[in-house]
Scaffold this motif. Structure first.
Motif, short mmCIF file in Angstrom:
data_model
loop_
_atom_site.label_atom_id
_atom_site.label_comp_id
_atom_site.label_asym_id
_atom_site.label_seq_id
_atom_site.Cartn_x
_atom_site.Cartn_y
_atom_site.Cartn_z
N ILE A 1 0.74 -1.17 0.02
CA ILE A 1 0.12 -0.07 -0.17
C ILE A 1 0.87 1.29 0.08
O ILE A 1 1.64 1.42 1.01
N THR A 2 0.85 1.97 -1.15
CA THR A 2 1.54 3.31 -1.35
C THR A 2 0.60 4.45 -1.52
O THR A 2 1.05 5.48 -1.77
N ILE B 1 2.97 -1.76 4.53
CA ILE B 1 2.27 -0.31 4.19
C ILE B 1 3.53 0.64 3.93
O ILE B 1 4.28 0.32 4.77
N VAL B 2 3.54 1.44 3.12
CA VAL B 2 4.45 2.19 2.93
C VAL B 2 4.15 3.76 2.97
O VAL B 2 4.98 4.66 3.40
N SER B 3 2.83 3.96 2.96
CA SER B 3 2.06 5.41 2.75
C SER B 3 2.60 6.07 4.25
O SER B 3 2.55 5.37 5.29
N SER C 1 5.01 -2.50 8.54
CA SER C 1 5.24 -1.06 7.95
C SER C 1 6.63 -1.31 7.44
O SER C 1 7.51 -1.64 8.00
N SER C 2 7.01 -0.42 6.23
CA SER C 2 8.22 -0.48 5.76
C SER C 2 9.28 0.33 6.92
O SER C 2 10.30 0.15 6.82
N GLY C 3 8.73 1.08 7.73
CA GLY C 3 9.33 1.69 8.96
C GLY C 3 10.61 2.24 8.58
O GLY C 3 10.81 3.18 7.35
#
Ligand code: NAD
Length: 312
Positions: free
Chosen positions: A77-78, A118-120, A143-145
């Motif tokens: 998700i971006t 999740i990247v957003s 999360s890409s964190g």
């Protein structure tokens, strides 16, 4: 090989860069794109079709709907709206949380059983919202964190020490944002601590804050030059997907759900973790020095307060 399917929700600069990197690495065999900008989706689908013939591995690319998430292995998700001029950070968070909430509901409805990345931004906060909305297993919502921040840190150290970043185990933990913490106390290069390089006069303690600052300002500096960042994060996302689908058990820094680790609970935050086919399969608790621990606790506090401010 079993077919592997990734759905990208959001196909702006970060979504398409992630997809492009996945294609070039041969990460999956099927890629679907969902975006409210349907014309852009069609344009991107056609553009990526043109890359099939010269690519090393075959793949399909298609305009997806949420129904296509049902049998996907990974969703990336971006999607999101960037902070508008004059818009407060809180208003931006509230707006993106609403977007993620709607996306989460649609993904849940599809019967999806895989792993979500999740990247957003703000990424750790939105990941928390998505997990709450979907109720998906916490280890399968990632999360890409501080994955990108960690890549930036190892690059800065590699320039200084003239060692490849892949041979440097150094992690940025905490919030993907201003309160992130570079863990120099536990950094090793080829198995040796930074003290070894200090003794050899190749680096000095006084340089660590400069290196941290360079890491922290990198996104801003890229933005000042070309608007926003996307190739770096795109490659990080493809690497995360590849490690999950290949069940590598490699250690990557990701925004993981903490349930007692690092003395805290109920927060998604960047920490090193073991990655495999089940998502986050283990969390590594680094022995932080007092300053790093205080910085990490500050990061936790910041994230928890932000989540509270949007009533989650
Ligand atoms: P962008 O504006 O180019 O793309 C965002 C896309 O989301 C657009 O195509 C838009 O149409 C789409 N979108 C908006 N609402 C949607 C919805 N409800 N459903 C589906 N699609 C929707 O932005 P970008 O440069 O690609 O950045 C995307 C996000 O990634 C931003 O939040 C940005 O801050 C974040 N980002 C994160 C990192 C990181 O390290 N985590 C790094 C860089 C960027």
């Amino acid at each position: 090989m079993k077919s592997r399917k990734i759905i990208f929700i959001g196909s702006g600069l970060v979504g398409t860069s992630s997809l492009y990197s996945c294609i070039n690495r041969g990460v999956a065999s099927s890629y679907g794109i969902i975006d409210i900008n349907e014309k852009a989706v069609m344009g991107n689908v056609m553009d990526f079709e043109d890359a099939i013939q010269p690519s090393k591995l075959p793949y399909e690319i298609f305009k997806a709907t949420y129904k296509d998430c049902k049998d996907a292995d990974i969703i990336v998700i971006t999607a999101g709206a960037s902070q508008k001029a004059g818009q407060t950070r809180l208003a931006m968070i509230t707006q993106n949380a609403a977007i993620i909430e709607n996306i989460g509901k649609e993904v849940k409805k599809s019967g999806f059983k895989g792993i979500t990345i999740i990247v957003s931004n703000p990424v750790d906060i939105l990941t928390y919202v998505y997990q709450k909305v979907t109720g998906f297993d916490k280890n399968k919502v990632i999360s890409s964190g501080t994955n990108l921040d960690t890549s930036r840190l190892t690059f800065e150290l590699s320039k200084k020490l003239n060692v490849a970043p892949q041979s440097i185990q150094s992690y940025v933990i905490g919030e993907h944002g201003d309160s992130s913490v570079s863990v120099f106390s536990q950094t090793t290069v080829g198995g040796a601590p930074l003290k070894y390089f200090e003794d050899k006069k190749l680096i000095s303690k006084s340089e660590y804050s400069k290196i941290h600052e360079a890491m922290k300002m990198k996104g801003y500096n890229i933005g000042m030059n070309k608007g926003s960042t996307f190739y770096g994060i795109g490659t990080c996302v493809a690497n995360i997907c590849e490690n999950i689908l290949n069940d590598t058990k490699n250690v990557l820094v990701l925004g993981s759900y903490l349930d007692g680790q690092y003395g805290t609970k109920d927060v998604y935050i960047g920490v090193p973790c073991i990655v495999g086919i089940n998502g986050i399969e283990g969390i590594i608790e680094l022995k932080l020095d007092a300053k790093e621990k205080a910085g990490f606790d500050k990061s936790v506090k910041f994230l928890k307060e932000a989540i509270k401010s949007i009533n989650y």
